[in-house]
Design a protein around this motif. Structure first.
Motif, PDB file in Angstrom:
ATOM      1  N   THR A 144       0.842  -1.200   0.000  1.00 54.55           N
ATOM      2  CA  THR A 144       0.000   0.000   0.000  1.00 54.55           C
ATOM      3  C   THR A 144       0.871   1.242   0.000  1.00 54.55           C
ATOM      4  O   THR A 144       1.751   1.403   0.856  1.00 54.55           O
ATOM      5  CB  THR A 144      -0.931   0.015   1.220  1.00 54.55           C
ATOM      6  OG1 THR A 144      -1.776  -1.138   1.173  1.00 54.55           O
ATOM      7  CG2 THR A 144      -1.796   1.261   1.229  1.00 54.55           C
ATOM      8  N   ILE A 145       0.627   2.116  -0.966  1.00 50.29           N
ATOM      9  CA  ILE A 145       1.311   3.410  -1.054  1.00 50.29           C
ATOM     10  C   ILE A 145       0.243   4.462  -1.252  1.00 50.29           C
ATOM     11  O   ILE A 145      -0.307   4.608  -2.351  1.00 50.29           O
ATOM     12  CB  ILE A 145       2.336   3.428  -2.200  1.00 50.29           C
ATOM     13  CG1 ILE A 145       3.435   2.398  -1.929  1.00 50.29           C
ATOM     14  CG2 ILE A 145       2.927   4.824  -2.377  1.00 50.29           C
ATOM     15  CD1 ILE A 145       4.464   2.294  -3.024  1.00 50.29           C
ATOM     16  N   THR A 198       0.289  -5.137  -6.349  1.00 52.47           N
ATOM     17  CA  THR A 198       0.432  -6.569  -6.102  1.00 52.47           C
ATOM     18  C   THR A 198       1.310  -7.183  -7.183  1.00 52.47           C
ATOM     19  O   THR A 198       1.092  -6.959  -8.375  1.00 52.47           O
ATOM     20  CB  THR A 198      -0.931  -7.277  -6.100  1.00 52.47           C
ATOM     21  OG1 THR A 198      -1.764  -6.691  -5.105  1.00 52.47           O
ATOM     22  CG2 THR A 198      -0.778  -8.765  -5.815  1.00 52.47           C
ATOM     23  N   ALA A 199       2.308  -7.950  -6.751  1.00 53.09           N
ATOM     24  CA  ALA A 199       3.208  -8.649  -7.664  1.00 53.09           C
ATOM     25  C   ALA A 199       2.803 -10.114  -7.764  1.00 53.09           C
ATOM     26  O   ALA A 199       2.230 -10.685  -6.831  1.00 53.09           O
ATOM     27  CB  ALA A 199       4.649  -8.553  -7.165  1.00 53.09           C
ATOM     28  N   PHE A 200       3.121 -10.723  -8.900  1.00 52.09           N
ATOM     29  CA  PHE A 200       2.923 -12.160  -9.045  1.00 52.09           C
ATOM     30  C   PHE A 200       3.990 -12.726  -9.979  1.00 52.09           C
ATOM     31  O   PHE A 200       4.495 -12.023 -10.850  1.00 52.09           O
ATOM     32  CB  PHE A 200       1.512 -12.483  -9.554  1.00 52.09           C
ATOM     33  CG  PHE A 200       1.196 -11.956 -10.932  1.00 52.09           C
ATOM     34  CD1 PHE A 200       1.448 -12.724 -12.056  1.00 52.09           C
ATOM     35  CD2 PHE A 200       0.639 -10.697 -11.093  1.00 52.09           C
ATOM     36  CE1 PHE A 200       1.148 -12.253 -13.327  1.00 52.09           C
ATOM     37  CE2 PHE A 200       0.338 -10.208 -12.359  1.00 52.09           C
ATOM     38  CZ  PHE A 200       0.588 -10.991 -13.483  1.00 52.09           C
ATOM     39  N   PRO A 201       4.363 -13.991  -9.799  1.00 54.70           N
ATOM     40  CA  PRO A 201       5.443 -14.572 -10.604  1.00 54.70           C
ATOM     41  C   PRO A 201       5.054 -14.708 -12.076  1.00 54.70           C
ATOM     42  O   PRO A 201       3.883 -14.872 -12.424  1.00 54.70           O
ATOM     43  CB  PRO A 201       5.641 -15.960  -9.979  1.00 54.70           C
ATOM     44  CG  PRO A 201       4.997 -15.894  -8.645  1.00 54.70           C
ATOM     45  CD  PRO A 201       3.878 -14.914  -8.764  1.00 54.70           C
ATOM     46  N   LYS A 202       6.080 -14.646 -12.929  1.00 55.99           N
ATOM     47  CA  LYS A 202       5.871 -14.838 -14.360  1.00 55.99           C
ATOM     48  C   LYS A 202       6.964 -15.731 -14.915  1.00 55.99           C
ATOM     49  O   LYS A 202       7.992 -15.985 -14.256  1.00 55.99           O
ATOM     50  CB  LYS A 202       5.874 -13.488 -15.082  1.00 55.99           C
ATOM     51  CG  LYS A 202       7.200 -12.716 -14.983  1.00 55.99           C
ATOM     52  CD  LYS A 202       7.090 -11.370 -15.680  1.00 55.99           C
ATOM     53  CE  LYS A 202       8.361 -10.540 -15.528  1.00 55.99           C
ATOM     54  NZ  LYS A 202       8.232  -9.212 -16.178  1.00 55.99           N
ATOM     55  N   ARG A 209      -3.788  -0.972  -8.206  1.00 56.13           N
ATOM     56  CA  ARG A 209      -5.194  -0.674  -7.967  1.00 56.13           C
ATOM     57  C   ARG A 209      -5.333   0.657  -7.242  1.00 56.13           C
ATOM     58  O   ARG A 209      -4.518   1.009  -6.393  1.00 56.13           O
ATOM     59  CB  ARG A 209      -5.848  -1.761  -7.107  1.00 56.13           C
ATOM     60  CG  ARG A 209      -6.084  -3.076  -7.814  1.00 56.13           C
ATOM     61  CD  ARG A 209      -7.029  -3.958  -7.009  1.00 56.13           C
ATOM     62  NE  ARG A 209      -7.404  -5.165  -7.737  1.00 56.13           N
ATOM     63  CZ  ARG A 209      -6.892  -6.370  -7.513  1.00 56.13           C
ATOM     64  NH1 ARG A 209      -5.983  -6.530  -6.572  1.00 56.13           N
ATOM     65  NH2 ARG A 209      -7.299  -7.407  -8.218  1.00 56.13           N
ATOM     66  N   CYS A 210      -6.412   1.356  -7.577  1.00 56.94           N
ATOM     67  CA  CYS A 210      -6.839   2.538  -6.833  1.00 56.94           C
ATOM     68  C   CYS A 210      -8.355   2.479  -6.786  1.00 56.94           C
ATOM     69  O   CYS A 210      -9.020   2.669  -7.810  1.00 56.94           O
ATOM     70  CB  CYS A 210      -6.354   3.818  -7.499  1.00 56.94           C
ATOM     71  SG  CYS A 210      -6.783   5.311  -6.583  1.00 56.94           S
TER      72      CYS A 210
END
Length: 280
Positions: A107-108, A114-118, A131-132
């Motif tokens: 949160t900033i 949100t990060a996720f592996p690729k 997201r906002c």
């Protein structure tokens, strides 16, 4: 709520993406120089004062080239995994280093990242969604294959930067050596136009307003070719090709309100893990 987004540069010569609201923003990758980031943001009417953090997807130079100077000059925290920091030899000031974990939102202000592996030939690569409120923007580049995580998050996006790196025929007939062609198309390299188009046509949510085609190859793709390919299937989604030479305009991404939408079950079978090919 809404988000403002722009590509500052997209390609093997450097990647940097701006996503933010009216008060705060983040950069996803910093593969161009600090000076170029400043110049391009100024031309767009954006201020570095609004940038609160940099998120690094992986250690390749076209994603980290400018991060040291940007972080030091503007006292920006850099969110990077320990393995990526080590492999990329990122000599950042310790006070500005922040780790992130896959699937755990950061949160900033009013932003949630949100990060996720690729799948990519890096030590610990990740993609990101920002997201906002009820608006979501994804940054999905350097993808060997469209894995189940990518499909899951792509279906949540009102706008997305999606890699369309190469045209299969241009790559096959091109001048690259055989090992490099195999690295690009081997499952840990980059996403082809056809793979990206299939992801878009099969999993695009009905509320996606913008698709930014990103990380195009200089030698194995053409902006006009890929734009026309996607435009024919785009419907109400605006198709924008992110340049490797200049920034895009700033786009205002909004939500039309709550959408009753059930994500489509994954139809692309999970691939067997490809053999990793080393970079040249």
């Amino acid at each position: 709520m809404s988000l403002f987004t722009a590509s500052l540069n997209s390609g093997s010569n450097g990647n940097c993406y701006y996503v933010g609201n009216a008060e705060e923003a983040v950069l996803i990758d910093a593969g161009i120089s600090c000076r170029e980031v400043e110049r391009r943001m100024t031309r767009l009417g954006l201020s570095m004062r609004s940038v609160k953090a940099i998120f690094i997807s992986h250690e390749h130079s076209d994603h980290i080239h400018g991060v040291h100077k940007l972080s030091a000059r503007y006292r920006l925290p850099v969110y990077v995994t320990p393995r990526t920091r080590l492999e990329g030899r990122l000599t950042l000031q310790e006070e500005y280093v922040q780790a992130f974990q896959a699937f755990m939102p950061v949160t900033i202000g009013n932003l949630s990242i949100t990060a996720f592996p690729k799948l990519h030939d890096a030590c610990d690569p990740h993609s990101f969604i920002i997201r906002c409120g009820d608006v979501t923007v994804g940054v999905f580049t350097d993808l060997g294959l469209p894995c189940e995580h990518l499909i899951h998050y792509f279906q949540q996006c009102h706008a997305a930067f999606l890699e369309a790196n190469y045209d299969e025929e241009m790559l096959e007939r091109g001048k690259y050596p055989y090992f490099l062609k195999n690295r690009i198309r081997g499952g840990l390299g980059h996403l082809s136009n056809t793979q990206a188009l299939r992801l878009f046509t099969e999993y695009r949510p009905p509320f996606m307003s913008h698709l930014f085609l990103s990380h195009l190859s200089k030698d194995n793709n053409r902006p006009d070719l890929v734009h026309e390919l996607f435009r024919r299937e785009a419907g109400a989604t605006e198709i924008v090709v992110a340049s490797r030479y200049i920034e895009t305009p700033v786009y205002h991404i909004t939500s039309t309100g709550p959408v009753n939408y059930t994500p489509v079950a994954m139809r692309i079978p999970p691939p067997a893990k490809p053999q990793q090919l080393s970079l040249f």
